[in-house]
Design a protein around this motif. Structure first.
Motif, PDB file in Angstrom:
ATOM      1  N   THR A  62       0.841  -1.206   0.000  1.00  0.00           N
ATOM      2  CA  THR A  62       0.000   0.000   0.000  1.00  0.00           C
ATOM      3  C   THR A  62       0.873   1.253   0.000  1.00  0.00           C
ATOM      4  O   THR A  62       2.081   1.178   0.235  1.00  0.00           O
ATOM      5  N   ALA A  63       0.225   2.398  -0.230  1.00  0.00           N
ATOM      6  CA  ALA A  63       0.949   3.684  -0.185  1.00  0.00           C
ATOM      7  C   ALA A  63       1.489   3.946   1.217  1.00  0.00           C
ATOM      8  O   ALA A  63       2.588   4.510   1.384  1.00  0.00           O
ATOM      9  N   GLU A  64       0.732   3.516   2.235  1.00  0.00           N
ATOM     10  CA  GLU A  64       1.176   3.717   3.628  1.00  0.00           C
ATOM     11  C   GLU A  64       2.410   2.878   3.935  1.00  0.00           C
ATOM     12  O   GLU A  64       3.344   3.336   4.607  1.00  0.00           O
ATOM     13  N   GLU A  65       2.435   1.653   3.429  1.00  0.00           N
ATOM     14  CA  GLU A  65       3.591   0.791   3.653  1.00  0.00           C
ATOM     15  C   GLU A  65       4.817   1.327   2.909  1.00  0.00           C
ATOM     16  O   GLU A  65       5.940   1.247   3.401  1.00  0.00           O
ATOM     17  N   GLN A  66       4.585   1.914   1.742  1.00  0.00           N
ATOM     18  CA  GLN A  66       5.687   2.544   1.007  1.00  0.00           C
ATOM     19  C   GLN A  66       6.257   3.726   1.791  1.00  0.00           C
ATOM     20  O   GLN A  66       7.469   3.929   1.849  1.00  0.00           O
ATOM     21  N   GLU A  67       5.356   4.495   2.425  1.00  0.00           N
ATOM     22  CA  GLU A  67       5.800   5.630   3.244  1.00  0.00           C
ATOM     23  C   GLU A  67       6.655   5.146   4.411  1.00  0.00           C
ATOM     24  O   GLU A  67       7.676   5.752   4.741  1.00  0.00           O
ATOM     25  N   MET A  68       6.233   4.032   5.034  1.00  0.00           N
ATOM     26  CA  MET A  68       7.023   3.476   6.135  1.00  0.00           C
ATOM     27  C   MET A  68       8.403   3.038   5.646  1.00  0.00           C
ATOM     28  O   MET A  68       9.422   3.291   6.307  1.00  0.00           O
ATOM     29  N   MET A  69       8.444   2.392   4.470  1.00  0.00           N
ATOM     30  CA  MET A  69       9.716   1.965   3.900  1.00  0.00           C
ATOM     31  C   MET A  69      10.650   3.160   3.700  1.00  0.00           C
ATOM     32  O   MET A  69      11.833   3.108   4.058  1.00  0.00           O
ATOM     33  N   GLU A  70      10.108   4.249   3.159  1.00  0.00           N
ATOM     34  CA  GLU A  70      10.926   5.453   2.932  1.00  0.00           C
ATOM     35  C   GLU A  70      11.402   6.051   4.255  1.00  0.00           C
ATOM     36  O   GLU A  70      12.534   6.531   4.353  1.00  0.00           O
ATOM     37  N   ASN A  71      10.545   6.024   5.281  1.00  0.00           N
ATOM     38  CA  ASN A  71      10.947   6.525   6.607  1.00  0.00           C
ATOM     39  C   ASN A  71      12.122   5.725   7.165  1.00  0.00           C
ATOM     40  O   ASN A  71      13.060   6.286   7.744  1.00  0.00           O
ATOM     41  N   LEU A  72      12.067   4.395   6.995  1.00  0.00           N
ATOM     42  CA  LEU A  72      13.145   3.540   7.497  1.00  0.00           C
ATOM     43  C   LEU A  72      14.436   3.779   6.723  1.00  0.00           C
ATOM     44  O   LEU A  72      15.528   3.787   7.297  1.00  0.00           O
ATOM     45  N   PHE A  73      14.323   3.987   5.416  1.00  0.00           N
ATOM     46  CA  PHE A  73      15.508   4.318   4.608  1.00  0.00           C
ATOM     47  C   PHE A  73      16.101   5.659   5.052  1.00  0.00           C
ATOM     48  O   PHE A  73      17.323   5.807   5.165  1.00  0.00           O
ATOM     49  N   ASP A  74      15.227   6.642   5.305  1.00  0.00           N
ATOM     50  CA  ASP A  74      15.703   7.957   5.769  1.00  0.00           C
ATOM     51  C   ASP A  74      16.417   7.828   7.116  1.00  0.00           C
ATOM     52  O   ASP A  74      17.451   8.469   7.349  1.00  0.00           O
ATOM     53  N   ALA A  75      15.844   7.008   7.996  1.00  0.00           N
ATOM     54  CA  ALA A  75      16.471   6.780   9.311  1.00  0.00           C
ATOM     55  C   ALA A  75      17.849   6.146   9.144  1.00  0.00           C
ATOM     56  O   ALA A  75      18.813   6.536   9.820  1.00  0.00           O
ATOM     57  N   LEU A  76      17.967   5.194   8.221  1.00  0.00           N
ATOM     58  CA  LEU A  76      19.245   4.525   7.984  1.00  0.00           C
ATOM     59  C   LEU A  76      20.276   5.503   7.419  1.00  0.00           C
ATOM     60  O   LEU A  76      21.443   5.509   7.835  1.00  0.00           O
ATOM     61  N   CYS A  77      19.842   6.360   6.494  1.00  0.00           N
ATOM     62  CA  CYS A  77      20.755   7.379   5.930  1.00  0.00           C
ATOM     63  C   CYS A  77      21.259   8.323   7.019  1.00  0.00           C
ATOM     64  O   CYS A  77      22.440   8.668   7.051  1.00  0.00           O
ATOM     65  N   SER A  78      20.351   8.735   7.915  1.00  0.00           N
ATOM     66  CA  SER A  78      20.745   9.611   9.032  1.00  0.00           C
ATOM     67  C   SER A  78      21.785   8.929   9.909  1.00  0.00           C
ATOM     68  O   SER A  78      22.779   9.543  10.311  1.00  0.00           O
ATOM     69  N   CYS A  79      21.550   7.663  10.203  1.00  0.00           N
ATOM     70  CA  CYS A  79      22.475   6.914  11.075  1.00  0.00           C
ATOM     71  C   CYS A  79      23.868   6.826  10.471  1.00  0.00           C
ATOM     72  O   CYS A  79      24.880   6.864  11.179  1.00  0.00           O
TER      73      CYS A  79
END
Length: 529
Positions: A269-286
């Motif tokens: 879903t679009a919501e699950e895609q948003e979660m995936m992008e959030n996790l990628f953003d968190a990983l980039c920050s780390c």
């Protein structure tokens, strides 16, 4: 008013029916506090009539509270409580300021305020109504001074730790309690948006640990998991303390495990895609923290990102961004060498030669794709030594130097884009001077950022790659670069100018020693270009 009193309230687990003949403890407490208040207000010479009125009021309010005990508490009644609390709080503040040396004048408002605080205690037993206490960020900004005081009091009472403890005891299988978790996260988000500096303290009060635990919980995807990923990304933004904490809590492994699901499957879903992008953003920050690069390497993050690039799913664009963050700068040296060892060059160069159509359909701009690919190649050229560097350079000689041709094609594409941006900026500067405005350093920095955004950053990366391969000792590469420059009316002077400007602005956030050594290295490369 003591906000801590509200925060530290422990709700009763159930009201106890009184047996005949038993005294009501609440009535006794009300009478006792009434007596104490009377003693306080009465002088030694006699009774104070205002004290009598307050005492009578206290007794009457106690009776009213008994009458209201059975009333249901819903969203409407909580909003009414909050409105009443605000009115009584303002009235109390007004009288305190007006009569600072005469407590009798504002004592009645103190009692009114105390009454509503006592009424609001019931909200502690209803987590699904928490969000009404901190509605949204716009409400906080309407009265910033009051919001500052409120948030200071909440933080002083370690509100995040209390909220986390409350979420831990909630059962998300029950809808009302699941809503309570969601609304609690909304409170934390509003506070973090209003006071970004609280993120470190919040993470240390158990929030980071709870978020990681909730994200990796083996339960179906829902709105709470999406919200957790969003809060996690917020905590890690521009904050080395929270990045370090996540690394110490094995958070890199948690992020990689959760993202591995999208290696061969697109989000449903679009919501699950948003979660995936959030996790990628968190990983980039780390990965902005050097210690986390090592954890990423040991956790086989490079292998996962490389597989995502090959699988051609929606995760591919973000995987490219993660690789860029993991390999950039001298801290990315180990990751660069490992990337070559796992045959990453076979994955990255096809993406360099052509922007995949699927990425365009997913909404990823060509510029973003080309920026990340060029940055990865530039990082490899900077960091690789010995055998791995030889393997990288040999890629540029394959198929009659086709990758050099593509490099030069991109160079002229971005050079034109930057030249157009420079014309617009020069026109704006001319108009500003005509109006008598001063071009200070702040304005110059703003113009430089606009040029970077228009394509200057990608152009700098392309010029860096050109200069590096021309200094590789492989004459074939240098000859091809100069040949195409001459054929298309390019100039070595332009490349040198771009690289000098790049060198002048390098090392933002780095030590002065690193900045000087990197500038010297680039100038040495230019000497032989």
């Amino acid at each position: 008013m003591d906000v801590g009193e509200l925060l530290n309230y422990q709700p009763d687990r159930g009201a106890k029916r009184l047996r005949a003949g038993e005294d009501d403890d609440d009535d006794n407490r009300s009478k006792k506090s009434g007596r104490e208040l009377t003693r306080h207000l009465e002088g030694e010479d006699g009774e104070d009539p205002s004290g009598k009125r307050i005492l009578e009021k206290l007794m009457v309010d106690g009776d009213d509270a008994d009458d209201q005990e059975g009333e249901p508490v819903d969203e409407s009644s909580v909003k009414k409580m909050i409105l009443t609390f605000e009115k009584r709080s303002y009235k109390n503040q007004e009288l305190r300021i007006k009569f600072p040396d005469n407590p009798e004048k504002f004592m009645e408002t103190e009692l009114d305020l105390n009454d509503i605080i006592q009424e609001m205690h019931v909200i502690a037993t209803m987590p699904d109504l928490y969000h009404l206490l901190l509605t949204d960020i716009d409400t906080l900004h309407e009265s910033e001074e009051g919001a500052e005081v409120l948030i200071d009091s909440l933080l002083e009472g370690q509100v995040v730790a209390l909220l986390v403890q409350n979420m831990e005891r909630l059962d998300e299988q029950v809808k009302e309690e699941s809503d309570g978790v969601y609304n609690t996260l909304a409170i934390i988000e509003n506070m973090a948006e209003f006071r970004p500096g609280m993120c470190t303290e919040a993470a240390q009060q158990g929030l980071m640990q709870w978020l990681l635990k909730r994200i990796k919980a083996k339960i179906p995807f829902d709105a709470n998991k999406l919200y957790c990923s969003e809060i996690l990304a917020i905590l890690l933004q521009n904050n080395d303390s929270t990045r370090e904490l996540l690394g110490e809590l094995d958070g890199i492994d948690v992020l990689l495990q959760q993202l591995s699901v999208f290696k061969r499957h697109n989000p449903a879903t679009a919501e699950e895609q948003e979660m995936m992008e959030n996790l990628f953003d968190a990983l980039c920050s780390c990965l902005m923290l050097a210690a986390n690069r090592e954890r990423f390497l040991k956790g086989e993050g490079l292998q996962l990102m490389n597989l995502m690039l090959r699988e051609k799913k929606m995760s591919r664009t973000s995987a490219l961004k993660v690789l860029d963050h993991g390999m950039i700068g001298p801290e990315g040296s180990d990751n660069c060498h490992k990337f070559v060892d796992i045959l990453g060059l076979r994955t990255i160069f096809p993406l360099f030669m052509k922007t995949p159509k699927k990425m365009r359909k997913a909404g990823s701009a060509d510029k973003e794709h080309e920026e990340h690919v060029c940055s990865i190649i530039a990082s490899c050229l900077r960091n690789l030594k010995a055998q791995q560097r030889t393997r990288l350079l040999s890629k540029f000689t394959e198929n009659d130097c086709e990758k050099v041709d593509r490099l030069m094609e991109l160079h002229f594409k971005y050079l034109e884009a930057v030249q157009q941006a420079d014309k617009r900026i020069e026109g704006e500067k001319h108009e500003m001077v005509k109006r008598g405005e001063i071009l200070d350093d702040v304005m110059e920095d703003e113009f430089y950022l606009r040029r970077l955004d228009a394509g200057l950053f990608v152009l700098q990366l392309l010029c860096y790659i050109m200069v590096e391969i021309s200094n590789s000792g492989i004459s074939q590469l240098q000859q091809r670069v100069h040949q195409i420059l001459n054929l298309r009316g390019g100039s070595v002077k332009v490349v040198r100018h771009i690289m000098r400007e790049y060198a002048e602005n390098i090392g933002d956030g780095k030590s002065e020693e690193f900045k000087e050594s990197e500038q010297k290295r680039i100038m040495d490369l230019l000497e032989n270009f």
